[in-house]
Design a protein around this motif. Sequence first.
Motif, PDB file in Angstrom:
ATOM      1  N   MET A   1     -39.635 -49.197 104.100  1.00  0.00           N
ATOM      2  CA  MET A   1     -39.313 -47.957 103.410  1.00  0.00           C
ATOM      3  C   MET A   1     -37.993 -48.130 102.669  1.00  0.00           C
ATOM      4  O   MET A   1     -37.071 -48.747 103.162  1.00  0.00           O
ATOM      5  N   PHE A   2     -37.902 -47.556 101.499  1.00  0.00           N
ATOM      6  CA  PHE A   2     -36.712 -47.686 100.685  1.00  0.00           C
ATOM      7  C   PHE A   2     -36.016 -46.337 100.583  1.00  0.00           C
ATOM      8  O   PHE A   2     -36.654 -45.296 100.591  1.00  0.00           O
ATOM      9  N   LEU A   3     -34.700 -46.369 100.521  1.00  0.00           N
ATOM     10  CA  LEU A   3     -33.924 -45.141 100.419  1.00  0.00           C
ATOM     11  C   LEU A   3     -34.084 -44.541  99.033  1.00  0.00           C
ATOM     12  O   LEU A   3     -34.145 -45.253  98.042  1.00  0.00           O
ATOM     13  N   LYS A   4     -34.133 -43.227  98.996  1.00  0.00           N
ATOM     14  CA  LYS A   4     -34.171 -42.553  97.698  1.00  0.00           C
ATOM     15  C   LYS A   4     -32.775 -42.597  97.109  1.00  0.00           C
ATOM     16  O   LYS A   4     -31.796 -42.363  97.784  1.00  0.00           O
ATOM     17  N   GLU A   5     -32.693 -42.932  95.866  1.00  0.00           N
ATOM     18  CA  GLU A   5     -31.415 -42.992  95.178  1.00  0.00           C
ATOM     19  C   GLU A   5     -31.494 -42.129  93.939  1.00  0.00           C
ATOM     20  O   GLU A   5     -32.561 -41.796  93.475  1.00  0.00           O
ATOM     21  N   GLU A  30     -38.410 -41.969  91.510  1.00  0.00           N
ATOM     22  CA  GLU A  30     -39.764 -41.660  91.964  1.00  0.00           C
ATOM     23  C   GLU A  30     -40.190 -42.694  93.005  1.00  0.00           C
ATOM     24  O   GLU A  30     -39.848 -43.874  92.898  1.00  0.00           O
ATOM     25  N   ASP A  31     -40.910 -42.252  94.027  1.00  0.00           N
ATOM     26  CA  ASP A  31     -41.437 -43.194  95.010  1.00  0.00           C
ATOM     27  C   ASP A  31     -42.586 -43.979  94.389  1.00  0.00           C
ATOM     28  O   ASP A  31     -43.559 -43.385  93.920  1.00  0.00           O
ATOM     29  N   LEU A  32     -42.455 -45.283  94.359  1.00  0.00           N
ATOM     30  CA  LEU A  32     -43.539 -46.136  93.879  1.00  0.00           C
ATOM     31  C   LEU A  32     -44.252 -46.685  95.106  1.00  0.00           C
ATOM     32  O   LEU A  32     -43.628 -47.276  95.983  1.00  0.00           O
ATOM     33  N   LEU A  53     -49.420 -51.754  92.499  1.00  0.00           N
ATOM     34  CA  LEU A  53     -48.967 -50.370  92.511  1.00  0.00           C
ATOM     35  C   LEU A  53     -50.180 -49.459  92.652  1.00  0.00           C
ATOM     36  O   LEU A  53     -51.103 -49.515  91.844  1.00  0.00           O
ATOM     37  N   SER A  54     -50.167 -48.626  93.679  1.00  0.00           N
ATOM     38  CA  SER A  54     -51.353 -47.815  93.942  1.00  0.00           C
ATOM     39  C   SER A  54     -51.251 -46.390  93.419  1.00  0.00           C
ATOM     40  O   SER A  54     -52.256 -45.724  93.277  1.00  0.00           O
ATOM     41  N   ASN A  55     -50.064 -45.904  93.101  1.00  0.00           N
ATOM     42  CA  ASN A  55     -49.953 -44.525  92.608  1.00  0.00           C
ATOM     43  C   ASN A  55     -49.634 -44.496  91.112  1.00  0.00           C
ATOM     44  O   ASN A  55     -48.682 -43.889  90.671  1.00  0.00           O
ATOM     45  N   SER A  56     -50.470 -45.148  90.329  1.00  0.00           N
ATOM     46  CA  SER A  56     -50.271 -45.200  88.886  1.00  0.00           C
ATOM     47  C   SER A  56     -51.606 -45.058  88.186  1.00  0.00           C
ATOM     48  O   SER A  56     -52.635 -45.473  88.712  1.00  0.00           O
ATOM     49  N   GLY A  79     -38.490 -51.252  93.790  1.00  0.00           N
ATOM     50  CA  GLY A  79     -38.902 -50.829  95.111  1.00  0.00           C
ATOM     51  C   GLY A  79     -39.590 -51.883  95.955  1.00  0.00           C
ATOM     52  O   GLY A  79     -40.048 -51.586  97.040  1.00  0.00           O
ATOM     53  N   LEU A  80     -39.653 -53.115  95.474  1.00  0.00           N
ATOM     54  CA  LEU A  80     -40.227 -54.194  96.275  1.00  0.00           C
ATOM     55  C   LEU A  80     -39.096 -54.922  97.007  1.00  0.00           C
ATOM     56  O   LEU A  80     -37.940 -54.841  96.607  1.00  0.00           O
ATOM     57  N   PRO A  81     -39.412 -55.666  98.068  1.00  0.00           N
ATOM     58  CA  PRO A  81     -38.355 -56.340  98.835  1.00  0.00           C
ATOM     59  C   PRO A  81     -37.841 -57.625  98.181  1.00  0.00           C
ATOM     60  O   PRO A  81     -37.601 -58.619  98.843  1.00  0.00           O
ATOM     61  N   GLY A  82     -37.697 -57.602  96.867  1.00  0.00           N
ATOM     62  CA  GLY A  82     -37.191 -58.740  96.119  1.00  0.00           C
ATOM     63  C   GLY A  82     -37.346 -58.488  94.628  1.00  0.00           C
ATOM     64  O   GLY A  82     -37.962 -57.500  94.205  1.00  0.00           O
ATOM     65  N   LEU A  83     -36.798 -59.379  93.826  1.00  0.00           N
ATOM     66  CA  LEU A  83     -36.817 -59.240  92.371  1.00  0.00           C
ATOM     67  C   LEU A  83     -38.207 -59.514  91.810  1.00  0.00           C
ATOM     68  O   LEU A  83     -38.849 -60.513  92.162  1.00  0.00           O
TER      69      LEU A  83
END
Length: 134
Positions: A1-5, A30-32, A53-56, A79-83
Amino acid sequence: MFLKEKKISALKVYRFDFKGRNFLIEEELEDLSWKLTNETKRIDQYTCQKAILSNSDKKVEAWYTKDIKVTHGPKGYYGLPGLILELKEDKKIVRFHKIQLFSEERFELKPPTEGEKITRQELEDLPAKLFNQY
């Protein structure tokens, strides 16, 4: 999970605003919703993993590397765990061929502070508003 910024972006508009004004847009990210897969491939010297990406409404596929610990990518995807080193959006592809990393000490990134604060919707409505002023 990623923090909202909050993301702050600055734009200097020339296309439809001949004054060349600066605008600041501050908005919640936006949450991706990425689906991570086990599929891997190499890009440059990096091992990358595939995510979808599932919500597009577009078909979006990203290849990211955990070796570079930033959660960003091209075209505003994040929003992925890397570049993200490769991004397929429908039939369009953005791919990095040469990756060169610089020390954080060489750069000082600060959010923009100068410009008229507006919402994204106000920016999208700006051409019609300006047209009606002339």
